[in-house]
Write a protein that holds these residues in place. Structure first.
Motif, PDB file in Angstrom:
ATOM      1  N   TRP A 197      41.516  22.940  37.666  1.00 17.38           N
ATOM      2  CA  TRP A 197      41.112  24.138  38.396  1.00 17.38           C
ATOM      3  C   TRP A 197      41.640  25.399  37.731  1.00 17.38           C
ATOM      4  N   ARG A 198      42.818  25.299  37.116  1.00 10.11           N
ATOM      5  CA  ARG A 198      43.370  26.447  36.414  1.00 10.11           C
ATOM      6  C   ARG A 198      42.492  26.818  35.223  1.00 10.11           C
ATOM      7  N   GLU A 199      42.001  25.826  34.491  1.00  9.80           N
ATOM      8  CA  GLU A 199      41.112  26.087  33.348  1.00  9.80           C
ATOM      9  C   GLU A 199      39.789  26.691  33.820  1.00  9.80           C
ATOM     10  N   VAL A 200      39.258  26.175  34.913  1.00 11.33           N
ATOM     11  CA  VAL A 200      38.012  26.720  35.457  1.00 11.33           C
ATOM     12  C   VAL A 200      38.224  28.162  35.883  1.00 11.33           C
ATOM     13  N   TRP A 201      39.360  28.431  36.561  1.00  8.35           N
ATOM     14  CA  TRP A 201      39.625  29.794  37.020  1.00  8.35           C
ATOM     15  C   TRP A 201      39.796  30.745  35.838  1.00  8.35           C
ATOM     16  N   GLU A 202      40.473  30.300  34.769  1.00  6.50           N
ATOM     17  CA  GLU A 202      40.693  31.162  33.605  1.00  6.50           C
ATOM     18  C   GLU A 202      39.392  31.477  32.882  1.00  6.50           C
ATOM     19  N   SER A 203      38.476  30.533  32.826  1.00  7.50           N
ATOM     20  CA  SER A 203      37.230  30.767  32.086  1.00  7.50           C
ATOM     21  C   SER A 203      36.137  31.396  32.948  1.00  7.50           C
ATOM     22  N   HIS A 204      36.159  31.167  34.256  1.00  8.43           N
ATOM     23  CA  HIS A 204      35.097  31.663  35.132  1.00  8.43           C
ATOM     24  C   HIS A 204      35.646  32.411  36.342  1.00  8.43           C
ATOM     25  N   GLY A 205      36.824  32.949  36.252  1.00 10.66           N
ATOM     26  CA  GLY A 205      37.466  33.596  37.396  1.00 10.66           C
ATOM     27  C   GLY A 205      36.692  34.793  37.917  1.00 10.66           C
ATOM     28  N   GLY A 206      36.162  35.596  37.019  1.00 12.00           N
ATOM     29  CA  GLY A 206      35.406  36.767  37.441  1.00 12.00           C
ATOM     30  C   GLY A 206      34.142  36.392  38.178  1.00 12.00           C
ATOM     31  N   ARG A 207      33.447  35.385  37.684  1.00 10.42           N
ATOM     32  CA  ARG A 207      32.215  34.943  38.354  1.00 10.42           C
ATOM     33  C   ARG A 207      32.518  34.361  39.732  1.00 10.42           C
ATOM     34  N   ILE A 208      33.586  33.558  39.804  1.00 13.40           N
ATOM     35  CA  ILE A 208      33.959  32.964  41.092  1.00 13.40           C
ATOM     36  C   ILE A 208      34.329  34.062  42.084  1.00 13.40           C
ATOM     37  N   LYS A 233      30.492  38.035  35.796  1.00 13.07           N
ATOM     38  CA  LYS A 233      30.169  37.543  34.458  1.00 13.07           C
ATOM     39  C   LYS A 233      30.538  38.573  33.396  1.00 13.07           C
ATOM     40  N   ARG A 234      30.304  39.866  33.682  1.00 13.41           N
ATOM     41  CA  ARG A 234      30.680  40.925  32.745  1.00 13.41           C
ATOM     42  C   ARG A 234      32.195  40.937  32.538  1.00 13.41           C
ATOM     43  N   LYS A 235      32.957  40.670  33.600  1.00  8.67           N
ATOM     44  CA  LYS A 235      34.411  40.619  33.472  1.00  8.67           C
ATOM     45  C   LYS A 235      34.833  39.424  32.620  1.00  8.67           C
ATOM     46  N   ASP A 236      34.211  38.256  32.851  1.00 10.76           N
ATOM     47  CA  ASP A 236      34.558  37.055  32.101  1.00 10.76           C
ATOM     48  C   ASP A 236      34.267  37.196  30.615  1.00 10.76           C
ATOM     49  N   THR A 237      33.178  37.848  30.280  1.00  6.14           N
ATOM     50  CA  THR A 237      32.804  37.974  28.869  1.00  6.14           C
ATOM     51  C   THR A 237      33.410  39.213  28.228  1.00  6.14           C
ATOM     52  N   ALA A 238      34.269  39.925  28.968  1.00  4.72           N
ATOM     53  CA  ALA A 238      34.997  41.102  28.474  1.00  4.72           C
ATOM     54  C   ALA A 238      34.051  42.178  27.961  1.00  4.72           C
TER      55      ALA A 238
END
Length: 77
Positions: A3-14, A50-55
């Motif tokens: 869940w930590r990996e999911v949050w780090e890669s998709h936290g903004g979308r979530i 998504k914009r936050k996740d992709t910086a």
């Protein structure tokens, strides 16, 4: 750990979708048009997340907009 990996890669979308769902549920009463507005709010939340996740940068360059507007309205002062 997963869940930590999911949050780090998709936290903004979530976070964006969660925020959209919360706002949508506040607004959502019933009916077709309310459902469309709910979907729009969730989509906007997902897009910002998504914009936050992709910086990516901000959606609007506010400083450029303010400079343009102040230059545009200057003759009327």
């Amino acid at each position: 750990m997963f869940w930590r990996e999911v949050w780090e890669s998709h936290g903004g979308r979530i976070a964006g979708v969660t925020f959209g769902i919360v706002l949508g549920l506040i607004y959502l009463i019933s009916g077709f048009w309310d459902m469309l507005f709910f979907a729009l709010v969730v989509f906007i939340g997902y897009t910002f997340g998504k914009r936050k996740d992709t910086a990516q940068g901000p959606l609007f360059q506010w400083q450029d907009l303010v400079a343009w507007l102040s230059g545009r309205w200057r003759p009327f002062k």
